[in-house]
Design a protein around this motif. Structure first.
Motif, PDB file in Angstrom:
ATOM      1  N   VAL A 312       0.931  -1.234  -0.153  1.00  0.00           N
ATOM      2  CA  VAL A 312      -0.022   0.016  -0.097  1.00  0.00           C
ATOM      3  C   VAL A 312       0.900   1.146  -0.011  1.00  0.00           C
ATOM      4  CG1 VAL A 312      -1.667   1.523   1.157  1.00  0.00           C
ATOM      5  CG2 VAL A 312      -1.857  -1.062   1.283  1.00  0.00           C
ATOM      6  N   ALA A 313       1.714   1.210   0.809  1.00  0.00           N
ATOM      7  CA  ALA A 313       2.682   2.360   1.145  1.00  0.00           C
ATOM      8  C   ALA A 313       3.355   2.798  -0.367  1.00  0.00           C
ATOM      9  CB  ALA A 313       3.965   1.948   2.069  1.00  0.00           C
ATOM     10  N   THR A 314       3.824   1.765  -1.069  1.00  0.00           N
ATOM     11  CA  THR A 314       4.300   2.035  -2.578  1.00  0.00           C
ATOM     12  C   THR A 314       3.482   2.803  -3.395  1.00  0.00           C
ATOM     13  OG1 THR A 314       4.013  -0.106  -3.337  1.00  0.00           O
ATOM     14  CG2 THR A 314       6.270   0.084  -2.471  1.00  0.00           C
ATOM     15  N   ARG A 315       2.247   2.253  -3.371  1.00  0.00           N
ATOM     16  CA  ARG A 315       1.075   2.862  -4.206  1.00  0.00           C
ATOM     17  C   ARG A 315       0.901   4.546  -3.754  1.00  0.00           C
ATOM     18  NH1 ARG A 315      -1.633  -1.403  -7.016  1.00  0.00           N
ATOM     19  NH2 ARG A 315      -0.309  -3.396  -6.664  1.00  0.00           N
ATOM     20  N   VAL A 316       0.650   4.305  -2.538  1.00  0.00           N
ATOM     21  CA  VAL A 316       0.441   5.943  -1.809  1.00  0.00           C
ATOM     22  C   VAL A 316       1.362   7.111  -2.270  1.00  0.00           C
ATOM     23  CG1 VAL A 316       0.047   7.386   0.304  1.00  0.00           C
ATOM     24  CG2 VAL A 316      -1.079   5.211  -0.168  1.00  0.00           C
ATOM     25  N   LEU A 317       2.851   6.327  -2.179  1.00  0.00           N
ATOM     26  CA  LEU A 317       4.080   7.275  -2.238  1.00  0.00           C
ATOM     27  C   LEU A 317       4.017   7.751  -3.842  1.00  0.00           C
ATOM     28  CD1 LEU A 317       6.294   8.328  -0.549  1.00  0.00           C
ATOM     29  CD2 LEU A 317       7.864   6.370  -1.449  1.00  0.00           C
ATOM     30  N   LYS A 318       3.613   6.718  -4.796  1.00  0.00           N
ATOM     31  CA  LYS A 318       3.507   6.948  -6.156  1.00  0.00           C
ATOM     32  C   LYS A 318       2.518   8.300  -6.332  1.00  0.00           C
ATOM     33  CE  LYS A 318       2.601   5.039 -10.889  1.00  0.00           C
ATOM     34  NZ  LYS A 318       1.883   3.601 -11.339  1.00  0.00           N
ATOM     35  N   GLU A 319       1.493   7.939  -5.580  1.00  0.00           N
ATOM     36  CA  GLU A 319       0.253   9.072  -5.936  1.00  0.00           C
ATOM     37  C   GLU A 319       0.975  10.420  -5.276  1.00  0.00           C
ATOM     38  OE1 GLU A 319      -2.199   8.760  -7.633  1.00  0.00           O
ATOM     39  OE2 GLU A 319      -1.974   6.763  -8.238  1.00  0.00           O
ATOM     40  N   LEU A 320       1.573  10.617  -4.395  1.00  0.00           N
ATOM     41  CA  LEU A 320       2.008  11.480  -3.857  1.00  0.00           C
ATOM     42  C   LEU A 320       3.053  12.430  -4.457  1.00  0.00           C
ATOM     43  CD1 LEU A 320       2.351  10.635   0.090  1.00  0.00           C
ATOM     44  CD2 LEU A 320       0.620  12.261  -0.692  1.00  0.00           C
ATOM     45  N   GLY A 321       3.778  11.391  -5.353  1.00  0.00           N
ATOM     46  CA  GLY A 321       4.840  12.099  -5.915  1.00  0.00           C
ATOM     47  C   GLY A 321       4.122  12.936  -7.059  1.00  0.00           C
ATOM     48  N   LYS A 322       2.690  12.477  -7.776  1.00  0.00           N
ATOM     49  CA  LYS A 322       2.079  13.450  -8.655  1.00  0.00           C
ATOM     50  C   LYS A 322       1.727  15.041  -8.057  1.00  0.00           C
ATOM     51  CE  LYS A 322       0.421   8.961 -10.586  1.00  0.00           C
ATOM     52  NZ  LYS A 322      -0.848   8.362 -10.887  1.00  0.00           N
ATOM     53  N   VAL A 323       1.738  15.115  -6.840  1.00  0.00           N
ATOM     54  CA  VAL A 323       1.071  16.298  -6.142  1.00  0.00           C
ATOM     55  C   VAL A 323       1.990  16.996  -5.540  1.00  0.00           C
ATOM     56  CG1 VAL A 323      -1.285  15.132  -6.575  1.00  0.00           C
ATOM     57  CG2 VAL A 323      -0.038  15.066  -4.200  1.00  0.00           C
ATOM     58  N   THR A 324       3.088  16.304  -5.117  1.00  0.00           N
ATOM     59  CA  THR A 324       4.040  17.232  -4.036  1.00  0.00           C
ATOM     60  C   THR A 324       5.381  16.539  -4.090  1.00  0.00           C
ATOM     61  OG1 THR A 324       4.302  17.910  -2.044  1.00  0.00           O
ATOM     62  CG2 THR A 324       3.738  15.684  -2.147  1.00  0.00           C
ATOM     63  N   LYS A 325       6.530  17.298  -3.594  1.00  0.00           N
ATOM     64  CA  LYS A 325       7.749  16.916  -3.807  1.00  0.00           C
ATOM     65  C   LYS A 325       7.844  15.744  -2.727  1.00  0.00           C
ATOM     66  CE  LYS A 325      12.388  18.402  -2.532  1.00  0.00           C
ATOM     67  NZ  LYS A 325      13.111  17.644  -3.922  1.00  0.00           N
ATOM     68  N   LEU A 326       8.908  14.692  -3.069  1.00  0.00           N
ATOM     69  CA  LEU A 326       9.028  13.667  -2.203  1.00  0.00           C
ATOM     70  C   LEU A 326      10.496  13.754  -1.442  1.00  0.00           C
ATOM     71  CD1 LEU A 326       7.779  10.318  -4.442  1.00  0.00           C
ATOM     72  CD2 LEU A 326       6.491  11.688  -2.709  1.00  0.00           C
ATOM     73  N   HIS A 327      10.288  13.725  -0.247  1.00  0.00           N
ATOM     74  CA  HIS A 327      11.638  13.495   0.670  1.00  0.00           C
ATOM     75  C   HIS A 327      12.343  12.112   0.142  1.00  0.00           C
ATOM     76  CE1 HIS A 327      14.289  14.629   3.624  1.00  0.00           C
ATOM     77  NE2 HIS A 327      14.140  13.539   4.309  1.00  0.00           N
ATOM     78  N   LYS A 328      11.812  11.095   0.192  1.00  0.00           N
ATOM     79  CA  LYS A 328      12.191   9.820  -0.360  1.00  0.00           C
ATOM     80  C   LYS A 328      11.220   9.111  -1.375  1.00  0.00           C
ATOM     81  CE  LYS A 328      15.653   9.495   3.005  1.00  0.00           C
ATOM     82  NZ  LYS A 328      16.947   9.363   2.751  1.00  0.00           N
ATOM     83  N   SER A 329      11.927   8.272  -2.123  1.00  0.00           N
ATOM     84  CA  SER A 329      11.120   7.767  -3.359  1.00  0.00           C
ATOM     85  C   SER A 329      10.701   6.439  -2.912  1.00  0.00           C
ATOM     86  CB  SER A 329      12.148   7.836  -4.358  1.00  0.00           C
ATOM     87  OG  SER A 329      13.312   6.920  -4.425  1.00  0.00           O
ATOM     88  N   SER A 330      11.055   5.832  -1.829  1.00  0.00           N
ATOM     89  CA  SER A 330      10.563   4.315  -1.597  1.00  0.00           C
ATOM     90  C   SER A 330       9.891   4.472  -0.049  1.00  0.00           C
ATOM     91  CB  SER A 330      11.644   3.410  -1.815  1.00  0.00           C
ATOM     92  OG  SER A 330      12.858   3.770  -1.146  1.00  0.00           O
ATOM     93  N   PRO A 331       9.356   3.598   0.359  1.00  0.00           N
ATOM     94  CA  PRO A 331       8.872   3.599   1.716  1.00  0.00           C
ATOM     95  C   PRO A 331      10.238   3.260   2.549  1.00  0.00           C
ATOM     96  CG  PRO A 331       7.548   2.253   0.447  1.00  0.00           C
ATOM     97  CD  PRO A 331       8.534   2.673  -0.474  1.00  0.00           C
ATOM     98  N   GLU A 332      10.042   3.843   3.999  1.00  0.00           N
ATOM     99  CA  GLU A 332      11.016   3.820   4.945  1.00  0.00           C
ATOM    100  C   GLU A 332      10.510   2.775   6.035  1.00  0.00           C
ATOM    101  OE1 GLU A 332      13.843   7.284   5.222  1.00  0.00           O
ATOM    102  OE2 GLU A 332      11.761   8.396   4.650  1.00  0.00           O
ATOM    103  N   HIS A 333      11.422   2.327   6.778  1.00  0.00           N
ATOM    104  CA  HIS A 333      11.048   1.742   7.941  1.00  0.00           C
ATOM    105  C   HIS A 333      11.598   2.252   9.357  1.00  0.00           C
ATOM    106  CE1 HIS A 333      11.236  -1.523   4.605  1.00  0.00           C
ATOM    107  NE2 HIS A 333      10.614  -2.046   5.294  1.00  0.00           N
TER     108      HIS A 333
END
Length: 563
Positions: A312-333
């Protein structure tokens, strides 16, 4: 010697006039749905005692060596237990007595907190609310009884996918603080509410908020709320903070393996809670002393939850990347407390850095909050479209409807039951005649499972069946993603035998989510009129625009959800 004693007495007398060792600097009240929290801000560590009184119900707290540096009495609104805080005659001059006037008897939880973050010494008073019993709960209507009977007879599950949305911090916990003194707790609640509204607009999905207002919810309680509602996913919304202003961008976090192992150990020590994790405790009831077996079962359960959470996290991160800048491009633990449940897939979303001046400004803009909420929603829905839990409406949509023929049933009777057609059923099953045999399994095409389950009305006009004309370069996956439906949904609705499309082909898209539009308010317009023009509900307009009242200004821009 006499002179020293005289000085001591003079200093003591001066101290008694100017004030005691401790001061009550402020009293803050946070009513929540299940309890009311009162925080007493103090200059030093509190020395206190307390007792309860009845007829009427009161809680009395004596703060020793203390004086008041704020105003009382303090009326309290919005609490189911507390009406007022006032002072009263103390047992000694050096003691300050606080009286909490209650609506009912309560067992308070009182504890002191050392200085931390923005706050100094505190005395916290948690007052649980009395249980509410609805004695006038109406009986089910005949129509509702019939609907439930119809749903129970369906050969597929109709459960909702439940998503727990957790707005980080709240109440006396402001979270991170921006350069202009804006609090994280307000951002998280706004985005959480908008995400929940988007999820609740989809038949077959339901959002549960861990908090709905400005009050604090214990971290363990947040997971409990998700578990009580049998959530399939827990999403915690936050805004990052850092001691330097430069970092920026959104990120998504999932539970680390290290944290999970320690949590599993704690579950082992608490048999009752562990039984809840295992779905009623039947396994542990047979042998609840077998720690290694219990650990193995929970370990398997967590491994599955961790995998789902990461997906789920990877999909949410992909969608967030369309609307805002990402701090990290993959989910973190990370070992984050709110992600601690081994049984519920969980993720924590940092929507941006509130400590960054530009992002602080963005995070408090409604349009940006809406875009972030939409991104979170699209990521979650995309996952469940591909991996729906068994027994849910989403699973019925993805896997199709199968019907087993029973004695006395005909094709027309079956078609009528599922609101399909005889021709469609014959085509889907390769039938050359209307003859059926008992036990024969039929595939039923073009079934509106949400409508059959009586869940079509909560879409608030944000989902509908649309006709799409294929353009050059388009393919099924791209079209499905645009309308936020699954490829299999489009295949079934159009009886496609292959994924090959041609330019100009018209496709029926059931359950399509259409993009939002904007409307500029004109003179003489009001919410009801605008809602009617776009075919949406007034409530959906309120939620999409976070309106606190229905008063509109000429020139005001409104978001029209799913128009």
């Amino acid at each position: 010697m006499m002179w020293q004693r005289l000085c001591t007495l003079m200093i003591a007398g001066l101290f008694s006039v100017t004030g005691w060792a401790n001061q009550i600097e402020n009293i803050r009240v946070w009513p929540a749905p299940n309890e009311t929290r009162v925080v007493v801000d103090l200059a030093d560590t509190p020395d206190f005692s307390y007792f309860s009184l009845t007829r009427p119900d009161r809680l009395v707290i004596d703060l020793k060596q203390s004086s008041l540096a704020t105003s009382l009495p303090k009326p309290v609104k919005g609490s189911d237990i507390l009406t007022k805080i006032r002072k009263s005659s103390p047992p000694a001059k050096s003691t300050y007595r606080l009286v909490f006037e209650l609506k009912d008897a309560a067992k308070p939880h009182i504890f002191a907190l050392a200085p931390g973050g923005e706050y100094g010494h505190r005395l916290v008073v948690d007052l649980p609310h009395p249980d509410k019993v609805d004695k006038n709960k109406p009986d089910l209507s005949a129509a509702e009884k019939k609907r439930r009977e119809t749903v129970a007879a369906l050969p597929f599950g109709t459960d909702d996918i439940v998503v727990a949305i957790d707005a980080g911090h709240g109440g006396n916990d402001p979270g991170a603080v921006g350069p202009t003194r804006k609090f994280e707790k307000y951002v998280t609640l706004a985005i959480a509410k908008q995400t929940a509204a988007r999820i609740n607009a989809v038949p077959g999905m339901r959002a549960v908020l861990t908090r709905t207002g400005d009050y604090f919810v214990d971290l363990n309680r947040r997971s409990e709320i998700a578990r009580q509602h049998k959530a399939h996913l827990l999403v915690s919304i936050h805004a990052d903070g850092f001691h330097k202003p430069q970092p920026r961008g959104a990120s998504v976090w999932v539970l680390s393996r290290r944290r999970a192992n320690s949590e599993i150990g704690r579950w082992i020590e608490r048999h009752e809670e562990q039984s809840n994790l295992l779905g009623g405790g039947s396994l542990l009831a047979q042998n609840n002393e077998d720690e290694y077996l219990s650990r193995a079962v929970l370990d398997l359960q967590f491994s599955n939850s961790q995998k789902e959470g990461y997906n789920v996290a990877t999909r949410v991160l992909k969608e967030l990347g369309k609307v805002t800048k990402l701090h990290k491009s993959s989910p973190e633990h990370a070992s984050l407390a709110v992600l601690k449940s081994p049984d519920i897939p969980s993720l924590l979303i940092e929507t941006g850095f509130i400590s960054n001046p530009q992002e602080e400004r963005l995070l408090f803009q409604r349009d940006h909050q809406r875009r972030l909420a939409d991104a979170v929603y699209h990521g979650i829905r995309n996952y469940f479209e591909h991996f729906p839990p068994d027994g849910t409406l989403f699973a019925a949509r993805k896997n199709g409807v199968k019907h087993t023929v029973t004695a006395g049933q005909s094709l027309s009777l079956i078609a009528n039951k599922y609101q399909s057609s005889v021709a469609a059923i014959k085509s889907a099953n390769g039938l050359s005649s209307n003859t059926l045999r008992v036990g024969q399994v039929l595939s039923i095409p073009n079934v509106d499972v949400a409508k059959l389950a009586g869940k079509g009305d909560n879409a608030a006009s944000s989902t509908r069946t649309v006709t799409h004309t294929v353009s050059r370069g388009e393919f099924l996956g791209k079209i499905a993603e645009h309308y936020q439906v699954s490829v299999s949904t489009i295949r079934r609705a159009n009886s496609l035998k292959s994924d090959t499309l041609w330019v100009g082909q018209k496709l029926s898209i059931p359950g399509a989510t259409t993009p939002d539009r904007k409307h500029k308010v004109k003179r003489g317009e009001y919410l009801g009129k605008i809602a009617a023009n776009y075919g949406v509900t007034i409530e959906s307009l309120r939620q999409a625009n976070s309106l606190r009242s229905d008063t509109l200004a000429v020139g005001q821009t409104l978001i029209i959800p799913g128009s």
